[in-house]
Design a protein around this motif. Structure first.
Motif, short mmCIF file in Angstrom:
data_model
loop_
_atom_site.label_atom_id
_atom_site.label_comp_id
_atom_site.label_asym_id
_atom_site.label_seq_id
_atom_site.Cartn_x
_atom_site.Cartn_y
_atom_site.Cartn_z
N TYR A 105 51.59 37.26 44.05
CA TYR A 105 52.24 36.91 45.30
C TYR A 105 52.68 38.12 46.12
N TYR A 106 52.38 39.31 45.61
CA TYR A 106 52.67 40.54 46.35
C TYR A 106 51.52 40.76 47.33
N THR A 107 51.84 40.82 48.61
CA THR A 107 50.78 40.84 49.62
C THR A 107 50.75 42.08 50.48
N THR A 108 51.55 43.09 50.14
CA THR A 108 51.52 44.31 50.91
C THR A 108 50.76 45.40 50.15
N LYS A 109 50.11 46.30 50.92
CA LYS A 109 49.25 47.29 50.30
C LYS A 109 50.03 48.25 49.40
N THR A 110 51.30 48.43 49.66
CA THR A 110 52.08 49.35 48.85
C THR A 110 52.39 48.78 47.46
N ASP A 111 52.10 47.52 47.24
CA ASP A 111 52.32 46.91 45.93
C ASP A 111 51.23 47.26 44.93
N TYR A 112 50.15 47.86 45.40
CA TYR A 112 49.01 48.18 44.54
C TYR A 112 48.78 49.69 44.51
N ASN A 113 48.57 50.23 43.33
CA ASN A 113 48.41 51.67 43.19
C ASN A 113 46.96 52.14 43.10
N TYR A 114 46.05 51.27 42.77
CA TYR A 114 44.65 51.67 42.59
C TYR A 114 43.79 50.94 43.60
N TRP A 115 42.92 51.71 44.27
CA TRP A 115 42.11 51.17 45.37
C TRP A 115 40.66 51.63 45.26
N GLY A 116 39.77 50.75 45.70
CA GLY A 116 38.37 51.13 45.84
C GLY A 116 38.14 51.76 47.21
N GLN A 117 36.88 52.12 47.46
CA GLN A 117 36.53 52.80 48.70
C GLN A 117 36.24 51.84 49.84
N GLY A 118 36.05 50.56 49.52
CA GLY A 118 35.81 49.56 50.55
C GLY A 118 34.34 49.25 50.75
N THR A 119 34.08 48.04 51.22
CA THR A 119 32.72 47.61 51.56
C THR A 119 32.79 46.84 52.88
N GLN A 120 31.83 47.12 53.77
CA GLN A 120 31.86 46.53 55.10
C GLN A 120 31.27 45.12 55.08
N VAL A 121 31.99 44.20 55.69
CA VAL A 121 31.50 42.84 55.92
C VAL A 121 31.48 42.60 57.43
N THR A 122 30.31 42.23 57.93
CA THR A 122 30.16 41.95 59.36
C THR A 122 29.59 40.56 59.53
N VAL A 123 30.31 39.73 60.29
CA VAL A 123 29.88 38.35 60.53
C VAL A 123 29.54 38.21 62.00
N SER A 124 28.30 37.89 62.27
CA SER A 124 27.85 37.75 63.66
C SER A 124 27.98 36.31 64.12
N SER A 125 28.25 36.15 65.39
CA SER A 125 28.43 34.80 65.95
C SER A 125 27.12 34.22 66.45
#
Length: 125
Positions: A105-125
């Motif tokens: 139920y923790y929803t802020t980024k500061t609640d998590y200490n380990y992160w990945g580099q991210g992956t892009q998701v693009t949704v076209s209309s």
């Protein structure tokens, strides 16, 4: 120490589906709460979903509830985010995050200490 690597992002039309994966290294990953966050250009990073270390409890942002499903496979040290009925407003870089102390139920980024580099998701209309 836990290292996270996301994959599965891409370009999809509105109404389509994608499954994101978050693969982790580290023997203790199985005891961590894992969350997915996303960040669109010019916006703050926002919470999407989280799963407990057992996999038995999940929590979702209202904007994705009923469309996204988070799950984990302990044998593969991987957490998934199945995204269905995608909308253009889902376009963002998606990050997985982990922490041994976080509640789902923790929803802020500061609640998590380990992160990945991210992956892009693009949704076209």
């Amino acid at each position: 120490q836990v290292q996270l690597v996301e994959s599965g992002g891409g370009l999809v039309q509105a109404g389509g589906s994608l499954r994101l994966s978050c693969a982790a290294s580290g023997r203790t990953f199985g005891t961590y709460t894992v969350g997915w966050f996303r960040q669109a250009p010019g916006k703050e990073r926002e919470f999407v979903a989280a799963v407990s270390w057992t996999g038995g409890l999940t929590y979702y942002a209202d904007s994705v509830k009923g469309r996204f499903t988070i799950s984990r496979d302990h044998a593969k040290n991987t957490v998934y985010l199945q995204m269905n009925s995608l909308k253009p407003e889902d376009t963002a870089v998606y990050y997985c995050a982990a922490d041994p102390q976080a509640s789902i139920y923790y929803t802020t980024k500061t609640d998590y200490n380990y992160w990945g580099q991210g992956t892009q998701v693009t949704v076209s209309s």
